[in-house]
Write an enzyme that holds these catalytic residues in place. Structure first.
Site, mmCIF file in Angstrom:
data_model
loop_
_atom_site.group_PDB
_atom_site.id
_atom_site.type_symbol
_atom_site.label_atom_id
_atom_site.label_comp_id
_atom_site.label_asym_id
_atom_site.label_seq_id
_atom_site.Cartn_x
_atom_site.Cartn_y
_atom_site.Cartn_z
ATOM 1 N N LYS A 138 0.428 -1.436 -0.177
ATOM 2 C CA LYS A 138 0.013 -0.205 0.161
ATOM 3 C C LYS A 138 0.681 1.249 -0.177
ATOM 4 C CE LYS A 138 0.700 2.044 3.588
ATOM 5 N NZ LYS A 138 1.920 2.462 4.141
ATOM 6 N N TYR A 223 -3.810 4.419 6.098
ATOM 7 C CA TYR A 223 -5.246 3.467 6.926
ATOM 8 C C TYR A 223 -6.387 3.394 7.527
ATOM 9 C CZ TYR A 223 -0.577 1.160 7.395
ATOM 10 O OH TYR A 223 0.115 -0.113 6.779
HETATM 11 P P1 NDP Z 1 12.619 1.159 2.595
HETATM 12 O O1 NDP Z 1 13.460 2.788 1.599
HETATM 13 O O2 NDP Z 1 12.663 0.834 3.424
HETATM 14 O O3 NDP Z 1 12.384 0.081 1.582
HETATM 15 C C1 NDP Z 1 12.390 0.044 -0.295
HETATM 16 C C2 NDP Z 1 13.350 -0.083 -0.890
HETATM 17 O O4 NDP Z 1 12.618 -0.130 -2.375
HETATM 18 C C3 NDP Z 1 14.829 0.150 -1.175
HETATM 19 O O5 NDP Z 1 15.316 -0.479 -0.020
HETATM 20 C C4 NDP Z 1 15.250 -0.133 -2.145
HETATM 21 O O6 NDP Z 1 15.418 -1.778 -2.162
HETATM 22 C C5 NDP Z 1 13.926 -0.098 -2.906
HETATM 23 N N1 NDP Z 1 14.258 1.127 -4.427
HETATM 24 C C6 NDP Z 1 14.335 0.567 -5.514
HETATM 25 N N2 NDP Z 1 13.616 1.941 -5.588
HETATM 26 C C7 NDP Z 1 14.197 2.731 -5.078
HETATM 27 C C8 NDP Z 1 13.863 3.817 -5.036
HETATM 28 N N3 NDP Z 1 14.219 5.106 -5.833
HETATM 29 N N4 NDP Z 1 14.720 5.024 -3.892
HETATM 30 C C9 NDP Z 1 14.307 4.020 -2.857
HETATM 31 N N5 NDP Z 1 14.466 2.915 -2.319
HETATM 32 C C10 NDP Z 1 14.342 2.184 -4.171
HETATM 33 O O7 NDP Z 1 11.249 1.156 2.141
HETATM 34 P P2 NDP Z 1 9.686 0.796 2.876
HETATM 35 O O8 NDP Z 1 10.421 -0.973 3.110
HETATM 36 O O9 NDP Z 1 9.096 1.323 4.479
HETATM 37 O O10 NDP Z 1 8.033 1.222 1.753
HETATM 38 C C11 NDP Z 1 8.128 0.056 0.568
HETATM 39 C C12 NDP Z 1 7.260 -0.165 0.598
HETATM 40 O O11 NDP Z 1 6.249 -0.789 1.308
HETATM 41 C C13 NDP Z 1 5.922 1.299 0.399
HETATM 42 O O12 NDP Z 1 5.155 1.511 -0.364
HETATM 43 C C14 NDP Z 1 5.541 1.483 2.072
HETATM 44 O O13 NDP Z 1 4.075 2.755 1.580
HETATM 45 C C15 NDP Z 1 5.482 0.090 2.280
HETATM 46 N N6 NDP Z 1 5.069 -0.378 3.356
HETATM 47 C C16 NDP Z 1 4.072 -1.024 4.510
HETATM 48 C C17 NDP Z 1 4.155 -1.271 5.569
HETATM 49 C C18 NDP Z 1 2.602 -2.007 5.880
HETATM 50 O O14 NDP Z 1 2.275 -2.132 7.013
HETATM 51 N N7 NDP Z 1 1.568 -2.497 5.197
HETATM 52 C C19 NDP Z 1 4.850 -0.416 6.462
HETATM 53 C C20 NDP Z 1 6.148 0.147 5.361
HETATM 54 C C21 NDP Z 1 6.463 -0.103 4.402
HETATM 55 P P3 NDP Z 1 16.568 -2.429 -3.286
HETATM 56 O O15 NDP Z 1 18.286 -1.646 -2.733
HETATM 57 O O16 NDP Z 1 16.713 -3.693 -2.946
HETATM 58 O O17 NDP Z 1 16.305 -2.029 -4.357
#
Ligand code: NDP
Length: 372
Positions: A138, A223
């Site tokens: 989401k 949420y």
């Molecule tokens: P993070 O920043 O921690 O991780 C995102 C990952 O996406 C990065 O580590 C990277 O992984 C990849 N990525 C690819 N392109 C980019 C870019 N241009 N900039 C930054 N990262 C990039 O974010 P979150 O994990 O917190 O959030 C990711 C998604 O999950 C969002 O949509 C958020 O809304 C959702 N979310 C949902 C939650 C829930 O409870 N359902 C809780 C937290 C987040 P790599 O290095 O492997 O490419």
């Protein structure tokens, strides 16, 4: 399903891969405890190895019906770490340039997209075109138009599109929904959803409009939007909204800091909600009916969720949300199971229509009619 294939699926690997794949760290990986389950295993590749991706991967260790078998990442060092941590073979590792080739990989059933919001649309459509089921975090997209395009692409490709609405499987939440459906709160009159936290690092993607699609509303306000629908059991027909901003440097144009919004429902019930990146201690739902009430705080955090109704404390079991979500999603995909509250792309498009309407209402000051 034949038992050898089933056995190999549980290991997360095919016979061919057993012969070919050099699997670093395979032995250290904790096997999923699915000894009492003999059905198909949903073999999942996670795209985006960030903080939530890590949480999902750890939670999936506890799954019976789903298993992490692959990764898609732009960071080679993370791929190496994940390979050894979860026993992922080289042939199931991809980057953002080459992951369309996943279509030729028979050992991956689904891709779970856990990247920044603004990337979900293109990535999910590529996953669909590769013939794999898509699970998407989401907000599913950054507006309803993009969301609908994702739904359409998955339909055309004949794959499922599911969204990480983990609260739809949370036991206390489901008990409140059960009570509401059974009429135990009487006629529902009002919902309040307060969702927010103080966001840190000003350089993160969540504060970059292109990657986030917006501010707190996209991230945490959703949420309250989704909750107002599953708590009341109705979809809004009108929206009003007011935005306030105290920090114009951190929260640039198009990045909302705080928005208060109101919904009206067909029954005459209303909702009043707040979404913010600038306040703490906001994770609270309140539902009021003519015969009773439910209050939950925390209401949508990772848990434990806590709450009570007019009948007393909610004491359903504490679960790891992502473990249950992934097992339930496997059942939706393989068994056609219908969740109590949908987690499909159409459900997500409804929330995106409401986000579009909230932004429009906040910008214009007008009451906006919506049809979901
Ligand atoms: P993070 O920043 O921690 O991780 C995102 C990952 O996406 C990065 O580590 C990277 O992984 C990849 N990525 C690819 N392109 C980019 C870019 N241009 N900039 C930054 N990262 C990039 O974010 P979150 O994990 O917190 O959030 C990711 C998604 O999950 C969002 O949509 C958020 O809304 C959702 N979310 C949902 C939650 C829930 O409870 N359902 C809780 C937290 C987040 P790599 O290095 O492997 O490419």
């Amino acid at each position: 399903m034949n038992s050898r294939r089933n056995f190999l699926q549980k290991l997360g690997i095919t016979a061919l891969a057993l012969q070919l794949a050099p699997i670093a760290g395979w032995a250290e990986s904790t096997p999923n405890d699915n000894s009492d389950y003999d059905g198909p295993i949903l073999r999942v590749a996670i795209m985006g190895l960030g903080s939530y991706g890590e949480r999902v991967a750890e939670a999936m260790r506890g799954c019976k019906k789903a298993k992490l078998v692959g990764v898609i990442s732009g960071t080679p060092s993370k791929i190496k770490t994940w390979q050894s941590r979860y026993g992922i073979p080289d042939k199931n590792c991809y980057n953002y340039e080459n992951f369309d080739a996943i279509k030729n990989n028979p050992d991956i059933d689904a891709v779970y997209v856990i990247t920044p919001n603004g990337l979900h649309h293109d990535e999910v459509i590529r996953v669909a075109k590769a013939g794999k089921h898509a699970i998407c975090e989401k907000p599913m997209a950054i507006n309803a138009k993009e969301g609908q395009e994702m739904v359409d692409a998955c339909k055309t490709a004949g794959v499922k599109l599911l969204v990480g609405y983990r609260m739809h499987f949370e036991p206390k939440t489901l008990e409140v929904i059960r009570m509401r459906k059974a009429g135990e709160f009487g006629k529902i009159k009002f919902f309040q959803g307060l969702c927010g936290f103080t966001i840190g690092d000003p350089t993160q993607w969540r504060l970059n409009k292109k990657l986030s699609g917006g501010g707190s509303m996209m991230d945490i306000g959703i949420y309250a939007i989704n909750g107002s629908r599953y708590m009341t059991g109705e979809d809004p027909i009108w929206v009003t909204a007011q935005e306030t901003k105290t920090d114009h440097v951190k929260f640039k144009e198009g990045i909302d800091e705080t928005i208060q919004f109101q919904f009206g429902f067909p029954s005459g019930a209303t909702a009043s909600c707040l979404s913010t990146y600038a306040m703490n201690n906001l994770d609270r739902f309140f539902l009021d009916g003519t015969k009773g009430f439910a209050e939950m705080q925390p209401s949508t955090g990772y848990g434990p969720i806590m709450g009570r109704t007019n009948k007393g404390e909610l004491n359903q079991p504490i679960t790891t949300h992502q473990t249950v979500q992934m097992d339930e999603m496997a059942a939706i995909i393989f068994e056609g199971k219908q969740p109590v509250v949908p987690v499909d792309g159409d459900e997500a498009v409804k929330d995106l229509k409401l986000i579009d309407a909230i932004y429009l209402a906040a910008r214009t000051g007008n009451k906006v009619d919506v049809k979901l």
